[in-house]
Scaffold this active site. Structure first.
Site, PDB file in Angstrom:
ATOM      1  N   LYS A 145       0.955  -1.104   0.007  1.00  0.00           N
ATOM      2  CA  LYS A 145       0.047   0.040  -0.157  1.00  0.00           C
ATOM      3  C   LYS A 145       0.934   1.449  -0.161  1.00  0.00           C
ATOM      4  CE  LYS A 145      -2.911  -3.187   0.389  1.00  0.00           C
ATOM      5  NZ  LYS A 145      -3.098  -3.619  -1.224  1.00  0.00           N
ATOM      6  N   GLU A 185      -1.867   7.970   8.101  1.00  0.00           N
ATOM      7  CA  GLU A 185      -2.550   8.649   7.263  1.00  0.00           C
ATOM      8  C   GLU A 185      -3.558   9.402   7.921  1.00  0.00           C
ATOM      9  OE1 GLU A 185      -3.600   6.506   3.266  1.00  0.00           O
ATOM     10  OE2 GLU A 185      -5.405   6.252   4.473  1.00  0.00           O
ATOM     11  N   HIS A 194     -15.439  -4.716   7.113  1.00  0.00           N
ATOM     12  CA  HIS A 194     -14.841  -4.942   5.785  1.00  0.00           C
ATOM     13  C   HIS A 194     -15.334  -6.012   4.880  1.00  0.00           C
ATOM     14  CE1 HIS A 194     -12.319  -1.671   7.534  1.00  0.00           C
ATOM     15  NE2 HIS A 194     -12.207  -2.688   8.369  1.00  0.00           N
ATOM     16  N   ARG A 231      -7.804  -7.967  -9.204  1.00  0.00           N
ATOM     17  CA  ARG A 231      -8.352  -9.381  -9.505  1.00  0.00           C
ATOM     18  C   ARG A 231      -9.624  -9.128 -10.025  1.00  0.00           C
ATOM     19  NH1 ARG A 231      -9.046  -8.171  -4.013  1.00  0.00           N
ATOM     20  NH2 ARG A 231     -11.194  -7.734  -3.567  1.00  0.00           N
TER      21      ARG A 231
HETATM   22  C1  MV4 Z   1      -9.763   4.633   5.578  1.00  0.00           C
HETATM   23  C2  MV4 Z   1     -10.911   5.139   6.296  1.00  0.00           C
HETATM   24  C3  MV4 Z   1     -10.742   6.619   6.663  1.00  0.00           C
HETATM   25  N1  MV4 Z   1      -9.735   7.233   6.610  1.00  0.00           N
HETATM   26  N2  MV4 Z   1      -8.462   5.431   5.327  1.00  0.00           N
HETATM   27  C4  MV4 Z   1     -10.837   0.137   5.038  1.00  0.00           C
HETATM   28  C5  MV4 Z   1     -10.255  -0.851   3.982  1.00  0.00           C
HETATM   29  C6  MV4 Z   1      -9.425  -0.114   3.258  1.00  0.00           C
HETATM   30  N3  MV4 Z   1      -9.452  -0.627   1.867  1.00  0.00           N
HETATM   31  C7  MV4 Z   1      -9.325   1.241   3.454  1.00  0.00           C
HETATM   32  N4  MV4 Z   1     -10.206   1.289   4.715  1.00  0.00           N
HETATM   33  C8  MV4 Z   1     -10.426   2.685   5.252  1.00  0.00           C
HETATM   34  N5  MV4 Z   1      -9.554   3.467   5.155  1.00  0.00           N
HETATM   35  C9  MV4 Z   1      -8.585   6.740   6.053  1.00  0.00           C
HETATM   36  N6  MV4 Z   1      -7.517   7.459   5.781  1.00  0.00           N
HETATM   37  C10 MV4 Z   1     -11.870   4.063   6.134  1.00  0.00           C
HETATM   38  C11 MV4 Z   1     -11.578   2.991   5.831  1.00  0.00           C
HETATM   39  C12 MV4 Z   1     -12.823   2.197   6.017  1.00  0.00           C
HETATM   40  C13 MV4 Z   1     -13.806   1.645   5.011  1.00  0.00           C
HETATM   41  C14 MV4 Z   1     -13.241   1.815   3.851  1.00  0.00           C
HETATM   42  C15 MV4 Z   1     -13.848   1.250   2.429  1.00  0.00           C
HETATM   43  C16 MV4 Z   1     -14.946   0.350   3.104  1.00  0.00           C
HETATM   44  C17 MV4 Z   1     -15.507   0.032   4.188  1.00  0.00           C
HETATM   45  C18 MV4 Z   1     -14.702   0.834   5.181  1.00  0.00           C
HETATM   46  C19 MV4 Z   1     -15.182   0.610   6.653  1.00  0.00           C
HETATM   47  C20 MV4 Z   1     -14.304   1.028   7.459  1.00  0.00           C
HETATM   48  C21 MV4 Z   1     -13.286   1.937   7.310  1.00  0.00           C
END
Ligand code: MV4
Length: 495
Positions: free
Chosen positions: A118, A202, A237, A293
């Site tokens: 990442k 972040e 998630h 994917r």
């Molecule tokens: C975040 C975020 C808020 N702020 N990054 C969760 C999985 C990963 N792909 C990224 N994720 C998140 N990153 C920052 N800087 C909130 C999430 C997140 C989230 C993102 C996508 C779908 C569902 C989620 C559920 C909780 C938190």
């Protein structure tokens, strides 16, 4: 088109069948692999050839790289499609496949490797002008440096594992009191979960939307996008509902986001189908990661664009140039996917594996079902609990919702508890109907608190159906099943 003659599908369940369907249409022979408990699984019956590869535990079967490549070589498959999960984003596997002289249906092992970090992917995309949230470049190697960065960008911040994704090891830190502990804990979790302690910090967004863009790229470096999907409704998630297009999309935002997605694909030399994930908040969007994917929810993009993504994957992998120019791709209507899992949402979503006793899938206008189950099939406890993807399509979003409600009503799955009643409640939620979704929707809308009545209704619906079937009225068609059920329900109401 110069397609393959034979493809091995290194997966199980609905996605294995989805891939085999595309192969069948193209006259490509299919090879299934299966574990001991999957002996009678539908993907095994569907394939032209099937090979037992090991015991139930994924490490012995669907993750057994050497054995899978051995089978592909033995049966002279020219390509392997990994589906999603299992080995789909394992760059070692892609590399092993390439080295065995077999085509891996997906991007190169190099691209998978790069996007698996990442930190590296963020760095590369930021340099290419794709918006990203402020982060610690190069990762956090000391607690002191991490604290200093957090103070600089201001709280709240989020600690993430570089090798992570899917939320593992993520920690939200709201003020300076918890930052040192979160950094140290983050490194420990990253080391134990991924064998790599690299973490980064972040800026944290509070209730973002998860919006992702589907891309396709060929070996000539030509890339197109298939618009976006909104995937905010999730729990821990695990996505529950996805839709295409995103209900709050504007032409301006779409232009910028899809442009960014194509830049991402270009920068990492992407080939085949992939998804660029963004977080969206208050008019701004930020690159998070790229999923290298075919995704579960590719189906809704197929419904709104008419492009068969798996067919394109096969064409691209066999060396064909993309079949479409960007201006030939248009969006029409709206599609929703509900993931049907064999789980009990009232019991903390505990998996509920078991035998399917009765099964009738919905149909009719605007409905697509991708499932890997049938009557008499015992859902193995060892694998993912998703047993079906129920998708609806309509010219408008409300039509898609109304069709989804009707399809949920028609759907009969007896023998295991499912997420169907949860979807029933979601499809009637006022905020969902208005398109006001975000990543904390389930908790904020207190969906779980109001769920019991939906499950009580479902229980009586299923009892009614089971009783009618016990009386010997074996149903032979969807209409028959539904009619019996409706008659019984109506009798109940009048009494
Ligand atoms: C975040 C975020 C808020 N702020 N990054 C969760 C999985 C990963 N792909 C990224 N994720 C998140 N990153 C920052 N800087 C909130 C999430 C997140 C989230 C993102 C996508 C779908 C569902 C989620 C559920 C909780 C938190």
């Amino acid at each position: 088109m110069t397609f393959f003659d034979k493809v091995l599908i290194a997966n199980r369940g609905e996605i294995a069948i989805r891939i085999m369907r595309a192969c069948r249409e193209l006259g490509i022979e299919t090879v299934a692999i299966y574990s001991t408990p999957d002996k009678n699984a539908l993907h095994v019956k569907y394939a032209d050839e099937a090979f037992h590869i090991g015991e139930a535990h994924p490490s012995k079967s669907y993750l057994n790289r050497d054995r899978i490549i051995e089978v592909a070589t033995l049966c002279e498959a020219e390509a392997i499609h990994p589906g999603y999960g299992f080995l789909a984003e394992n760059y070692h596997f892609a590399e092993n496949v390439e080295q065995a002289g077999i085509t891996f249906i997906g991007p190169s092992s190099k691209t998978i490797h790069m996007m698996g970090s990442k930190l590296d992917s963020k760095e590369a995309m930021s340099s290419a002008g794709v918006p990203v949230l402020p982060w610690t470049k190069g990762g956090v190697t000391s607690t002191e440096a991490g604290i200093a960065f957090a103070e600089e960008i201001g709280y709240p911040v989020i600690v993430k594992a570089s090798a992570g994704g899917g939320g593992i090891g993520m920690q939200i830190v709201r003020d300076s009191s918890g930052i040192a502990e979160a950094i140290e804990k983050g490194m420990r979790i990253a080391q134990s979960a991924f064998g790599d302690p690299t973490i980064f910090i972040e800026k944290y967004l509070d209730k973002p939307r998860h919006i992702e863009v589907q891309v396709l790229s060929d070996y000539d470096g030509h890339g197109i996008h298939l618009y976006e999907r909104e995937c905010s409704i999730q729990r821990r998630h695990q996505k529950l509902v996805e839709e295409a297009p995103c209900p709050i999309m504007t032409p301006e935002l779409r232009e910028k986001m899809t442009d960014s997605a194509l830049t991402v694909a270009k920068v990492c030399n992407y080939t085949n189908a992939g998804t660029v994930e963004f977080l969206y908040s208050e008019g701004n969007y930020y690159f998070m990661e790229m999923n290298t994917r075919l995704q579960v929810e590719h189906t809704i993009t197929e419904l709104v664009t008419g492009v068969d993504i798996v067919r394109q994957q096969l064409a691209i992998a066999s060396g064909e140039p993309l079949a479409y120019e960007q201006d030939e791709i248009s969006l029409r209507g709206h599609a929703i996917e509900c993931r049907i899992n064999a789980e009990d949402p009232l019991n903390d979503f505990a998996a509920d594996p078991g035998k399917i006793v009765r099964y009738r899938s919905p149909g009719g206008p605007g409905i697509r079902v991708d499932s890997g189950i049938h009557v008499g099939y015992a859902i193995p406890p060892q694998y993912d609990s998703m047993i079906s993807k129920l998708c609806s399509y309509g010219l408008t979003r409300i039509e898609a919702i109304e069709r989804m409600r009707r399809a949920i009503y028609e759907y009969v799955i007896l023998g295991v508890k499912t997420t169907l009643p949860l979807h029933h409640s979601l499809m009637h939620n006022r905020q969902f109907i208005q398109g006001n979704t975000h990543t904390h929707f389930l908790v904020d809308q207190q969906i779980m608190r109001n769920l019991q009545s939906y499950y009580r209704d479902e229980e009586s619906r299923m009892q009614t159906l089971a009783a009618s079937l016990r009386q010997g009225k074996e149903t032979a068609a969807v209409t028959a099943a539904v009619n019996v059920y409706i008659q019984h329900m109506n009798k109940g109401k009048q009494a």
